[in-house]
Design a protein around this motif. Sequence first.
Motif, mmCIF file in Angstrom:
data_model
loop_
_atom_site.group_PDB
_atom_site.id
_atom_site.type_symbol
_atom_site.label_atom_id
_atom_site.label_comp_id
_atom_site.label_asym_id
_atom_site.label_seq_id
_atom_site.Cartn_x
_atom_site.Cartn_y
_atom_site.Cartn_z
ATOM 1 N N HIS A 181 0.771 -1.186 -0.175
ATOM 2 C CA HIS A 181 -0.023 -0.002 0.053
ATOM 3 C C HIS A 181 0.832 1.183 0.130
ATOM 4 O O HIS A 181 0.791 2.271 -0.667
ATOM 5 C CB HIS A 181 -0.989 -0.002 1.179
ATOM 6 C CG HIS A 181 -1.791 1.122 1.269
ATOM 7 N ND1 HIS A 181 -1.356 2.528 1.751
ATOM 8 C CD2 HIS A 181 -3.137 1.302 0.786
ATOM 9 C CE1 HIS A 181 -2.401 3.128 1.827
ATOM 10 N NE2 HIS A 181 -3.432 2.505 1.485
ATOM 11 N N LYS A 182 1.800 1.222 0.879
ATOM 12 C CA LYS A 182 2.792 2.180 0.886
ATOM 13 C C LYS A 182 3.583 2.818 -0.391
ATOM 14 O O LYS A 182 3.857 3.902 -0.772
ATOM 15 C CB LYS A 182 3.852 2.326 1.938
ATOM 16 C CG LYS A 182 3.198 2.260 3.632
ATOM 17 C CD LYS A 182 4.192 2.215 4.432
ATOM 18 C CE LYS A 182 3.442 2.134 5.875
ATOM 19 N NZ LYS A 182 4.514 1.862 6.979
ATOM 20 N N LEU A 183 3.794 1.804 -1.105
ATOM 21 C CA LEU A 183 4.643 1.937 -2.327
ATOM 22 C C LEU A 183 3.659 2.492 -3.250
ATOM 23 O O LEU A 183 3.955 3.242 -4.256
ATOM 24 C CB LEU A 183 4.937 0.304 -3.085
ATOM 25 C CG LEU A 183 5.518 0.559 -4.272
ATOM 26 C CD1 LEU A 183 6.726 1.454 -4.294
ATOM 27 C CD2 LEU A 183 5.970 -1.051 -4.729
ATOM 28 N N MET A 212 14.364 2.922 -10.877
ATOM 29 C CA MET A 212 13.961 2.496 -9.791
ATOM 30 C C MET A 212 12.594 1.694 -9.750
ATOM 31 O O MET A 212 12.340 0.682 -9.233
ATOM 32 C CB MET A 212 13.893 3.588 -8.798
ATOM 33 C CG MET A 212 13.832 3.146 -7.255
ATOM 34 S SD MET A 212 15.426 2.511 -6.822
ATOM 35 C CE MET A 212 15.132 1.351 -5.360
ATOM 36 N N LEU A 213 11.758 2.177 -10.765
ATOM 37 C CA LEU A 213 10.408 1.549 -11.008
ATOM 38 C C LEU A 213 10.581 0.309 -11.597
ATOM 39 O O LEU A 213 9.861 -0.725 -11.192
ATOM 40 C CB LEU A 213 9.560 2.298 -11.850
ATOM 41 C CG LEU A 213 9.122 3.836 -11.334
ATOM 42 C CD1 LEU A 213 8.583 4.465 -12.577
ATOM 43 C CD2 LEU A 213 8.029 3.641 -10.225
ATOM 44 N N VAL A 214 11.524 -0.207 -12.332
ATOM 45 C CA VAL A 214 11.750 -1.345 -12.855
ATOM 46 C C VAL A 214 12.255 -2.374 -11.841
ATOM 47 O O VAL A 214 11.920 -3.667 -11.808
ATOM 48 C CB VAL A 214 12.645 -1.243 -14.241
ATOM 49 C CG1 VAL A 214 12.944 -2.659 -14.566
ATOM 50 C CG2 VAL A 214 12.257 -0.520 -15.187
ATOM 51 N N ILE A 215 13.162 -1.682 -10.983
ATOM 52 C CA ILE A 215 13.684 -2.535 -9.839
ATOM 53 C C ILE A 215 12.513 -3.050 -8.798
ATOM 54 O O ILE A 215 12.368 -4.231 -8.516
ATOM 55 C CB ILE A 215 14.724 -1.981 -9.171
ATOM 56 C CG1 ILE A 215 16.045 -1.713 -9.947
ATOM 57 C CG2 ILE A 215 15.179 -2.616 -7.676
ATOM 58 C CD1 ILE A 215 17.040 -0.908 -9.332
ATOM 59 N N VAL A 270 -0.484 -3.358 -6.768
ATOM 60 C CA VAL A 270 0.764 -2.853 -6.595
ATOM 61 C C VAL A 270 1.542 -3.141 -7.958
ATOM 62 O O VAL A 270 2.075 -2.034 -8.564
ATOM 63 C CB VAL A 270 1.482 -3.169 -5.433
ATOM 64 C CG1 VAL A 270 2.683 -2.748 -5.476
ATOM 65 C CG2 VAL A 270 0.722 -2.739 -4.347
ATOM 66 N N ILE A 271 1.611 -4.245 -8.436
ATOM 67 C CA ILE A 271 2.471 -4.484 -9.783
ATOM 68 C C ILE A 271 1.806 -3.515 -10.797
ATOM 69 O O ILE A 271 2.641 -3.282 -11.683
ATOM 70 C CB ILE A 271 2.550 -6.048 -9.767
ATOM 71 C CG1 ILE A 271 3.113 -6.873 -8.914
ATOM 72 C CG2 ILE A 271 3.227 -6.399 -11.221
ATOM 73 C CD1 ILE A 271 3.111 -8.319 -8.835
ATOM 74 N N GLY A 272 0.561 -3.707 -11.005
ATOM 75 C CA GLY A 272 -0.320 -2.976 -11.881
ATOM 76 C C GLY A 272 0.180 -1.621 -11.966
ATOM 77 O O GLY A 272 0.242 -1.095 -13.213
ATOM 78 N N ALA A 273 0.158 -0.917 -10.864
ATOM 79 C CA ALA A 273 0.446 0.427 -10.928
ATOM 80 C C ALA A 273 2.021 0.654 -11.201
ATOM 81 O O ALA A 273 2.245 1.829 -11.797
ATOM 82 C CB ALA A 273 0.247 0.874 -9.103
ATOM 83 N N LEU A 274 2.957 -0.134 -10.746
ATOM 84 C CA LEU A 274 4.245 -0.022 -11.255
ATOM 85 C C LEU A 274 4.372 -0.056 -12.695
ATOM 86 O O LEU A 274 5.080 0.674 -13.492
ATOM 87 C CB LEU A 274 5.001 -1.027 -10.799
ATOM 88 C CG LEU A 274 5.486 -1.044 -9.271
ATOM 89 C CD1 LEU A 274 6.023 -2.237 -8.675
ATOM 90 C CD2 LEU A 274 6.169 0.383 -8.894
ATOM 91 N N VAL A 275 3.523 -0.900 -13.325
ATOM 92 C CA VAL A 275 3.398 -1.228 -14.676
ATOM 93 C C VAL A 275 2.824 0.191 -15.201
ATOM 94 O O VAL A 275 3.527 0.578 -16.478
ATOM 95 C CB VAL A 275 2.403 -2.345 -15.134
ATOM 96 C CG1 VAL A 275 2.186 -2.306 -16.786
ATOM 97 C CG2 VAL A 275 3.142 -3.780 -15.029
ATOM 98 N N ILE A 320 5.406 2.758 -15.206
ATOM 99 C CA ILE A 320 6.458 2.730 -16.356
ATOM 100 C C ILE A 320 5.873 2.982 -17.673
ATOM 101 O O ILE A 320 6.627 3.866 -18.372
ATOM 102 C CB ILE A 320 6.985 1.388 -15.913
ATOM 103 C CG1 ILE A 320 7.739 0.812 -14.842
ATOM 104 C CG2 ILE A 320 8.110 0.772 -17.360
ATOM 105 C CD1 ILE A 320 8.283 -0.444 -14.673
ATOM 106 N N TYR A 321 4.851 2.585 -17.864
ATOM 107 C CA TYR A 321 4.244 2.721 -19.228
ATOM 108 C C TYR A 321 3.855 4.272 -19.483
ATOM 109 O O TYR A 321 4.329 4.910 -20.506
ATOM 110 C CB TYR A 321 3.030 2.104 -19.364
ATOM 111 C CG TYR A 321 2.157 2.392 -20.784
ATOM 112 C CD1 TYR A 321 2.564 1.337 -21.747
ATOM 113 C CD2 TYR A 321 1.306 3.341 -21.016
ATOM 114 C CE1 TYR A 321 1.732 1.598 -22.935
ATOM 115 C CE2 TYR A 321 0.522 3.581 -22.163
ATOM 116 C CZ TYR A 321 0.833 2.592 -23.008
ATOM 117 O OH TYR A 321 0.291 2.857 -24.325
ATOM 118 N N GLY A 322 3.441 4.869 -18.257
ATOM 119 C CA GLY A 322 3.308 6.502 -18.379
ATOM 120 C C GLY A 322 4.654 7.042 -18.770
ATOM 121 O O GLY A 322 4.331 8.161 -19.468
#
Length: 526
Positions: free
Chosen positions: A298-300, A313-316, A343-348, A351-353
């Motif tokens: 959640h904090k991420l 850092m997003l990819v890591i 969370v994984i979807g948010a990171l994707v 990165i896409y954005g």
Amino acid sequence: MVKKKEHGLLSPLFQWRDFRLKLFVEAILIGFLSGALVVFFRFMLEKSEEVRDHIYLLLGQQGLPYYVLWFLILVAIGLLLGYIVKLVPMSTGSGIPQVKGILTGQLKMNWLRVILAKFIGGVLAIGAGLSLGREGPSVQLGAAIGQGISRMLGRLRIEEKYLITSGASAGLAAAFNAPLAGVIFALEELHKNFSPAVLMSAMAASLTADFVSQQFFGPRPIFSFQALPVLPTYYFVHLIGLGIVCGVLGFFFNWSLIKALNFYSKLTIMPKIFVPVLPLILGGFLGFYLPEALGGGHKLIDSLAQGNLGLKMLVIFFIAKFFFTMASFGSGVPGGIFLPLLVIGALVGNIYGDIVITLLHIDPYFRDNFIVFAMAAYFSAIVKAPVTGSILITEMTGSFHHLLALITVSMVSYVVCDILNSKPVYELLLDRILANKDPRLSKNEGKNKVIIELATCIGSTLDGKRIKDILWPPHCLLVSIKRGEQEIIPKGDTKILGGDYLFIVVSEDQAPDVNQLLTKLAGEGS
């Protein structure tokens, strides 16, 4: 005596309005109890995560003996989790596949043992840092409350199914402050048809559970994306690209999850009770070097909303969160995948954005939109429930202005995953449970009767046919047809129409097979 028992079984059908009113009242009770239990579960998780963060902060200032002591504590927690899973097999994993199996009659549950095991196991596993979510356990805790109320009140099996569903939807509503998502989840994922009885009871339970949750945690949405702008329609072409990316990655998520489960199941070099120790040790190291990967995450997501992370850092974070989620869930400890996959979807999406902003000169003002939309798209690809995903993210972000964009990207990812022939993750997990289940869970003498409720789709094999012209499966009896508010006693010349609800009596041991055959006959495009 037989006629009296059959009359008791069919009485809900002959007194349908009274039955629905009774369900409504009982669902409010279940919503209150489920909401209170899930609120307590959320509270304990928050406190355990605060303790964990404080421990890692203190360890950074201490010497080697304290590091060793902490890892010994993690080993002890892992052994305790292994013992809990061995003692109560129905407490393993998310809990949502188990609820689906109970509703179809393929699995059985001791509600009190599941509540104790899921609650304690979930707090230990997530609190210790495993990449798991609270939503799956919350759904199963609510379903167990529903079954417990049913058993204590001596309700029939047909009524128990509705009460279990009510508890499950209440659990999701309280876990995420998302009452509408709880209702849609019950219809789209658990029952896969629009049942007025399910809708009425699930709505009552979800709203009540959400009310209880808001009294404790407040009415604020789960994620804090402040003043998210409405994405212009000329940017919607980029949602297609995002949906395709999320669909492909969602397919990979489901494939990887099953591979992780198979890896642990084939791990014979150690007793099964030691298996949870492995991801906990891995999490212990991550706690020192990448603490954001621990827990639900959640904090991420909140840190993504602040926009302080670079692309590298997003990819890591994406790689670490993805593989740690596989390692955590694959071990079979109590814990869900809703929140980690969001969370994984948010990171994707982040990165896409960043990529489209850099390469295609999209206005950076809309960067957070891609984060939010990717959560819904990734959920839809993995769970294959696009409506639930769109409503869930809408409620979790507190804005209905983005519903069109959410549904668009969710449907694209759903279609991509469908083209790749990916099954919904909870069906994959249920199939795996049934293939490896304890024989005691399926022991059934076939003496009890249950009622299957089946929705007839327009254009299906059953649509427009007379009852006597249909080749019905053995071991079943059509006893009632509901057409809107009208009740029809079926006869040989009665014609079934699309939209009818069929109520079929079947032996409990034959229910799964009969339900599967009839679903194919009544399904869309059959």
